[in-house]
Scaffold this active site. Structure first.
Site, mmCIF file in Angstrom:
data_model
loop_
_atom_site.group_PDB
_atom_site.id
_atom_site.type_symbol
_atom_site.label_atom_id
_atom_site.label_comp_id
_atom_site.label_asym_id
_atom_site.label_seq_id
_atom_site.Cartn_x
_atom_site.Cartn_y
_atom_site.Cartn_z
ATOM 1 N N ARG A 124 0.889 -1.182 0.000
ATOM 2 C CA ARG A 124 0.000 0.000 0.000
ATOM 3 C C ARG A 124 0.916 1.217 0.000
ATOM 4 N NH1 ARG A 124 -5.398 1.384 3.327
ATOM 5 N NH2 ARG A 124 -6.069 -0.099 1.740
ATOM 6 N N HIS A 151 -7.398 0.436 -6.567
ATOM 7 C CA HIS A 151 -7.575 -0.416 -5.382
ATOM 8 C C HIS A 151 -8.219 -1.727 -5.844
ATOM 9 C CE1 HIS A 151 -7.633 -1.582 -1.347
ATOM 10 N NE2 HIS A 151 -8.586 -0.815 -0.850
ATOM 11 N N GLN A 154 -9.937 -4.427 -3.462
ATOM 12 C CA GLN A 154 -11.250 -4.017 -2.964
ATOM 13 C C GLN A 154 -12.338 -4.411 -3.960
ATOM 14 O OE1 GLN A 154 -12.155 -2.300 0.021
ATOM 15 N NE2 GLN A 154 -14.121 -3.051 -0.719
ATOM 16 N N ASP A 242 -17.664 6.350 -1.896
ATOM 17 C CA ASP A 242 -16.425 6.244 -1.126
ATOM 18 C C ASP A 242 -16.182 7.602 -0.479
ATOM 19 O OD1 ASP A 242 -13.965 5.429 -0.088
ATOM 20 O OD2 ASP A 242 -12.894 5.520 -2.006
ATOM 21 N N CYS A 281 -16.449 0.908 0.324
ATOM 22 C CA CYS A 281 -15.269 0.107 0.692
ATOM 23 C C CYS A 281 -14.858 0.293 2.140
ATOM 24 C CB CYS A 281 -14.107 0.436 -0.234
ATOM 25 S SG CYS A 281 -13.506 2.137 -0.086
ATOM 26 N N ARG A 309 -13.185 -9.109 1.699
ATOM 27 C CA ARG A 309 -11.781 -8.820 1.456
ATOM 28 C C ARG A 309 -10.947 -10.059 1.812
ATOM 29 N NH1 ARG A 309 -9.933 -3.626 1.358
ATOM 30 N NH2 ARG A 309 -7.997 -4.698 0.821
HETATM 31 N N1 CP Z 1 -11.201 -0.614 2.257
HETATM 32 C C1 CP Z 1 -9.926 -0.602 2.671
HETATM 33 O O1 CP Z 1 -8.984 -0.824 1.908
HETATM 34 O O2 CP Z 1 -9.765 -0.374 3.999
HETATM 35 P P1 CP Z 1 -8.410 -0.097 4.773
HETATM 36 O O3 CP Z 1 -7.938 1.271 4.385
HETATM 37 O O4 CP Z 1 -8.798 -0.158 6.225
HETATM 38 O O5 CP Z 1 -7.400 -1.146 4.414
HETATM 39 N N1 NVA Z 2 -10.326 6.136 -1.689
HETATM 40 C C1 NVA Z 2 -9.891 5.779 -0.357
HETATM 41 C C2 NVA Z 2 -10.007 4.317 -0.148
HETATM 42 C C3 NVA Z 2 -9.643 3.837 1.228
HETATM 43 C C4 NVA Z 2 -9.704 2.357 1.372
HETATM 44 C C5 NVA Z 2 -8.455 6.258 -0.147
HETATM 45 O O1 NVA Z 2 -7.645 6.106 -1.055
HETATM 46 O O2 NVA Z 2 -8.164 6.758 0.935
#
Ligand code: CP
Ligand code: NVA
Length: 335
Positions: A124, A151, A154, A242, A281, A309
């Site tokens: 990440r 992502h 997800q 989101d 998500c 997930r």
């Molecule tokens: N939806 C998602 O990726 O959550 P986190 O940021 O908690 O990993």
């Molecule tokens: N769009 C959000 C998703 C978090 C899981 C972000 O990137 O923060």
């Protein structure tokens, strides 16, 4: 590029079997994505005692997953760690502040070192180029655990969740409301691979990536872009939103003003199909992108999404790490 660098790269990247990276939905063909979700459904059924395993329950015994996080995470971190352990493997979690990456060691060197210790990597990151570099230099599979641009893990969970509740997603209509962000981009790629109609309502300045939309349309996807949330949700089978401010965004105040007309509330949901699902998500910001009433409603399957997930990523890890026989995991054994 220097001759030495070329040689190093060839030696690193030139193995006979290329690692099965998962950087984006578009990287895999529709058949492979569907098979990953089939394996995921199978291992979920086994975990819940609904299916007798064909294989011993530990396909990842002796394997270790490295989970590299340079941004916060609850779901991604825990679902990958628990998932690999449930498959008999182990996990090492590293935040960038704890590694030499945080002091400037290159992604290329980090990739080549970690590839000697672990069997797959999840990353990440706030820099999409870091993910691409990791995949270029890693000799083990690299999985995208979120970048500012996508992502995909997800979206695997989201497709699995829709289909558990409503059957095949092919030919159905999904509406995305709000910011045309990283999650929206992966959903657009999924529309091409899974064959659903996708309507996205965003402020014009927060429209989804033109490159991703163009790619999906060239693949035959039915994508509609609008700035009108009511047009997007009309008759839709699923309404998705989101956060208005993603982890990589710095213009929070401006976004909240722009996105005010894009809150998913009961009046908006009433324009969707009578049995439309609501998805998010998470983490959610109640009162911003969604009202408490919708979030807590019967239409909302957000915690099923979160649970999936775990299951979807177990399917993905089996694809990445279990060689040619990967599709047989999750299949029913003899009773
Ligand atoms: N939806 C998602 O990726 O959550 P986190 O940021 O908690 O990993
Ligand atoms: N769009 C959000 C998703 C978090 C899981 C972000 O990137 O923060």
């Amino acid at each position: 590029m220097s001759a030495v660098l070329t040689d190093i790269r060839a030696a690193t990247a030139g193995s006979a079997t290329a690692p099965r990276h998962f950087l984006n939905i578009r990287d895999l063909d529709a058949t492979t994505l569907r098979q990953i979700l089939d394996v995921a459904a199978g291992v979920k059924a086994m975990q819940q005692g609904r299916r007798r395993p064909l294989h011993p329950a530990a396909p990842l015994a002796g394997r270790t997953l490295g989970i590299l996080l340079s941004k916060p995470s609850t779901r991604t971190r825990v679902s990958f760690e628990v998932g690999v352990r449930q498959l008999g493997g182990d996990a090492v979690i590293l935040t960038s502040a704890e590694t030499q990456l945080g002091r400037g060691e290159s992604v290329a060197d980090t990739a080549r070192v970690l590839s000697r210790f672990v069997d797959a990597l999840v990353l990440r990151t706030g820099r999409t180029a870091a993910l691409e570099d990791l995949a270029k230099w890693s000799s083990v599979p690299v999985i995208n655990g979120l970048t500012p641009d996508s992502h995909p893990v997800q979206i695997l969970a989201d497709i699995m969740t829709f289909e558990e509740h409503r059957g095949p997603i092919g030919g159905r209509t999904v509406a995305w409301i709000g910011d045309g962000n990283n999650v929206a981009s992966s959903l657009i790629e999924a529309a091409a691979r899974f064959g659903f109609r996708l309507r996205l309502a965003t402020p014009p300045s927060l429209a989804p990536s033109e490159r991703v939309v163009a790619w999906a349309r060239a693949e035959g996807a039915d994508i509609t872009l609008t700035d009108d949330p009511r047009e997007a949700v009309a008759g839709a089978d699923c309404v998705v939103t989101d956060t208005w401010v993603s982890m990589s965004d710095e213009d929070a105040a401006e976004r909240i003003i722009l996105l005010e007309p894009y809150r998913v509330d009961t009046a908006l949901m009433a324009r969707a199909a009578p049995d439309a699902l609501f998805m998010h998500c998470l983490p959610a910001h109640i009162g911003e992108e969604v009202t408490a009433e919708v979030f807590e409603s019967r239409a909302s399957v957000v915690f099923d999404e979160a649970e999936n997930r775990l299951h979807a990523q177990k399917g993905l890890l089996i694809w990445a790490l279990c060689g040619d026989a990967w599709q047989t995991y999750g299949q029913e054994g003899e009773r």
